[in-house]
Design a protein around this motif. Structure first.
Motif, short mmCIF file in Angstrom:
data_model
loop_
_atom_site.label_atom_id
_atom_site.label_comp_id
_atom_site.label_asym_id
_atom_site.label_seq_id
_atom_site.Cartn_x
_atom_site.Cartn_y
_atom_site.Cartn_z
N ALA A 4 128.57 61.42 55.43
CA ALA A 4 128.32 60.22 54.44
C ALA A 4 129.23 59.04 54.64
CB ALA A 4 128.16 60.79 53.14
N TYR A 5 130.45 59.29 54.80
CA TYR A 5 131.41 58.32 54.98
C TYR A 5 132.64 58.78 55.95
CZ TYR A 5 135.57 55.32 53.73
OH TYR A 5 136.46 54.73 53.76
N PRO A 6 133.03 58.12 56.97
CA PRO A 6 132.33 56.71 57.10
C PRO A 6 130.90 56.67 57.81
CG PRO A 6 134.13 57.14 58.82
CD PRO A 6 134.09 58.48 57.90
N LEU A 7 130.58 55.46 57.92
CA LEU A 7 129.15 55.31 58.48
C LEU A 7 129.01 55.85 59.90
CD1 LEU A 7 126.25 53.86 58.61
CD2 LEU A 7 127.31 51.81 59.83
N ALA A 8 127.96 56.80 59.85
CA ALA A 8 127.42 57.53 60.92
C ALA A 8 126.29 56.90 61.51
CB ALA A 8 127.21 59.13 60.70
N TRP A 9 126.34 55.85 62.52
CA TRP A 9 125.11 55.33 62.98
C TRP A 9 124.43 56.04 63.96
CZ3 TRP A 9 123.18 50.95 60.76
CH2 TRP A 9 122.08 50.19 61.69
N PRO A 10 123.20 56.19 63.97
CA PRO A 10 122.20 57.00 64.68
C PRO A 10 122.45 56.72 66.36
CG PRO A 10 120.85 55.72 63.55
CD PRO A 10 122.06 55.52 62.80
N ALA A 11 122.71 57.63 67.01
CA ALA A 11 122.81 57.31 68.47
C ALA A 11 121.44 56.83 69.11
CB ALA A 11 123.10 58.43 69.24
N GLY A 12 121.71 55.47 69.84
CA GLY A 12 120.37 55.01 70.74
C GLY A 12 119.75 53.90 69.45
N TRP A 13 120.37 53.55 68.30
CA TRP A 13 119.87 52.47 67.47
C TRP A 13 120.58 51.36 67.60
CZ3 TRP A 13 116.45 52.75 63.01
CH2 TRP A 13 115.74 54.09 62.81
N PRO A 14 119.64 50.36 68.08
CA PRO A 14 120.74 49.18 68.18
C PRO A 14 121.17 48.52 66.97
CG PRO A 14 118.40 48.62 68.14
CD PRO A 14 118.56 50.13 68.09
N ARG A 15 122.58 47.87 67.29
CA ARG A 15 123.15 47.17 66.32
C ARG A 15 123.06 45.39 66.06
NH1 ARG A 15 127.03 49.99 63.37
NH2 ARG A 15 126.24 48.41 61.85
N LYS A 16 123.13 45.01 64.86
CA LYS A 16 123.09 43.57 64.82
C LYS A 16 124.50 43.19 64.83
CE LYS A 16 118.71 43.22 63.79
NZ LYS A 16 117.79 42.08 64.43
N THR A 17 124.95 41.96 65.17
CA THR A 17 126.13 41.27 65.26
C THR A 17 126.12 40.50 63.86
OG1 THR A 17 125.20 39.40 66.09
CG2 THR A 17 126.27 40.94 67.90
N ASP A 18 127.58 40.15 63.57
CA ASP A 18 127.72 39.47 62.37
C ASP A 18 126.78 38.18 62.26
OD1 ASP A 18 129.43 41.30 61.16
OD2 ASP A 18 131.17 40.24 61.84
N ALA A 19 126.71 37.53 63.47
CA ALA A 19 125.86 36.27 63.59
C ALA A 19 124.54 36.45 63.35
CB ALA A 19 126.27 35.68 64.83
N GLN A 20 124.02 37.78 63.65
CA GLN A 20 122.72 37.98 63.47
C GLN A 20 122.17 38.24 61.91
OE1 GLN A 20 122.32 40.87 66.77
NE2 GLN A 20 121.11 39.69 67.93
N ARG A 21 123.10 38.69 61.10
CA ARG A 21 122.83 39.02 59.92
C ARG A 21 122.40 38.00 59.03
NH1 ARG A 21 127.79 43.05 60.56
NH2 ARG A 21 126.53 45.05 61.61
N ALA A 22 121.77 38.42 58.00
CA ALA A 22 121.44 37.43 57.00
C ALA A 22 121.54 37.99 55.45
CB ALA A 22 119.85 37.01 57.26
N ASP A 23 121.56 36.93 54.64
CA ASP A 23 121.33 37.07 53.19
C ASP A 23 120.00 37.57 52.95
OD1 ASP A 23 124.19 36.50 52.78
OD2 ASP A 23 123.66 34.43 52.62
N ALA A 24 119.94 38.60 52.03
CA ALA A 24 118.56 39.24 51.75
C ALA A 24 118.07 38.63 50.31
CB ALA A 24 118.83 40.69 51.50
N ARG A 25 116.77 38.92 50.11
CA ARG A 25 116.24 38.43 48.78
C ARG A 25 116.02 39.59 47.74
NH1 ARG A 25 112.21 33.78 50.95
NH2 ARG A 25 113.62 32.42 51.99
N PHE A 26 116.39 40.81 48.12
CA PHE A 26 116.25 41.88 47.23
C PHE A 26 117.04 41.66 45.95
CE2 PHE A 26 115.85 43.72 51.54
CZ PHE A 26 114.62 44.20 51.44
N ASN A 27 116.47 41.92 44.93
CA ASN A 27 117.01 41.89 43.46
C ASN A 27 116.37 43.02 42.48
OD1 ASN A 27 114.69 40.63 42.26
ND2 ASN A 27 115.25 38.76 43.36
N ARG A 28 117.08 42.89 41.31
CA ARG A 28 116.38 43.89 40.43
C ARG A 28 116.11 43.07 39.09
NH1 ARG A 28 120.50 45.42 36.96
NH2 ARG A 28 122.53 45.05 37.65
#
Length: 220
Positions: A4-28
């Motif tokens: 559970a910690y640290p992050l165990a990213w699944p093999a074969g899944w592509p990653r986003k770069t910092d530049a590709q990440r965005a702010d989300a609109r999720f809220n409560r």
């Protein structure tokens, strides 16, 4: 055993770069009440930013609705864990905001879903929950067979280096049978292999995670 910690990213899944990440609109939604000194009050609803605990709760709720097997869910992030093994709120945002959720479906098949599209761990957890909810809608509308086919794409895959002996990956001798010693060696390798460390990488961390899973199965 998936960590559970640290992050165990699944093999074969592509990653986003910092530049590709965005702010989300999720809220409560948060309901607040203002009490006036002369008597009376007024209530209103406002939007609040999600916390990590909010994201965790959404994921667990959606998995429960899908019939995931209790006790077989691991929510893996770079957020330090609570005593119950789940990510804890109130921490500084880690350098890697990705989140991966491993679970077993109602038949016991291993599944995984990982998202790192957003800049906050809480938002990536909420995105996983929203994706699970969308897939669950297929089942509600009578498409159970379609749902099974959709989830076949979320099967937990072995790490790229799974063909190597788990002993070679973790760094223990051929005669080592003490699981405590193997876990200690794994933690030492994991500290160096973590993507945030110089020379570390997501692939190395995934290989270590798969190797530790094999060691648990053989030595337990």
């Amino acid at each position: 055993m998936t960590i559970a910690y640290p992050l165990a990213w699944p093999a074969g899944w592509p990653r986003k770069t910092d530049a590709q990440r965005a702010d989300a609109r999720f809220n409560r939604k948060a309901r607040q009440t203002v009490n006036y000194t002369g008597g009376g009050s007024m209530s209103y609803t406002s939007n609040k930013a999600l916390t990590v605990s909010d994201g965790v709760r959404r994921v667990l709720d959606e998995l429960a609705r899908l019939g995931a097997r209790p006790g077989f869910t691991v929510i893996s992030t770079d957020v330090v864990l609570r005593l119950d093994g789940l990510p804890r709120s109130g921490q500084r945002e880690p350098a890697d905001p990705g989140a991966a959720v491993y679970w077993q479906d109602r038949t016991g098949a291993p599944r995984v879903m990982a998202i790192d599209r957003y800049r906050a761990v809480a938002d990536n957890l909420a995105a996983i929950a929203a994706t699970l909810e969308a897939l669950r809608a297929i089942e509600r509308h009578g498409g159970a067979q379609i749902l099974d086919r959709a989830f076949s794409g979320f099967t937990a895959l072995p790490a790229p280096a799974a063909a190597r002996s788990w002993r070679d990956v973790i760094g223990v001798g051929p005669g080592e049978r003490d699981l405590v010693a193997v876990r200690a060696a794994y933690r030492r390798r994991a500290a160096a292999a973590h993507p945030d460390r110089p020379g570390g990488s997501h692939d190395d961390m995934a290989a270590l995670t798969a190797a530790m899973r094999q060691a648990e199965q053989e030595l337990s």
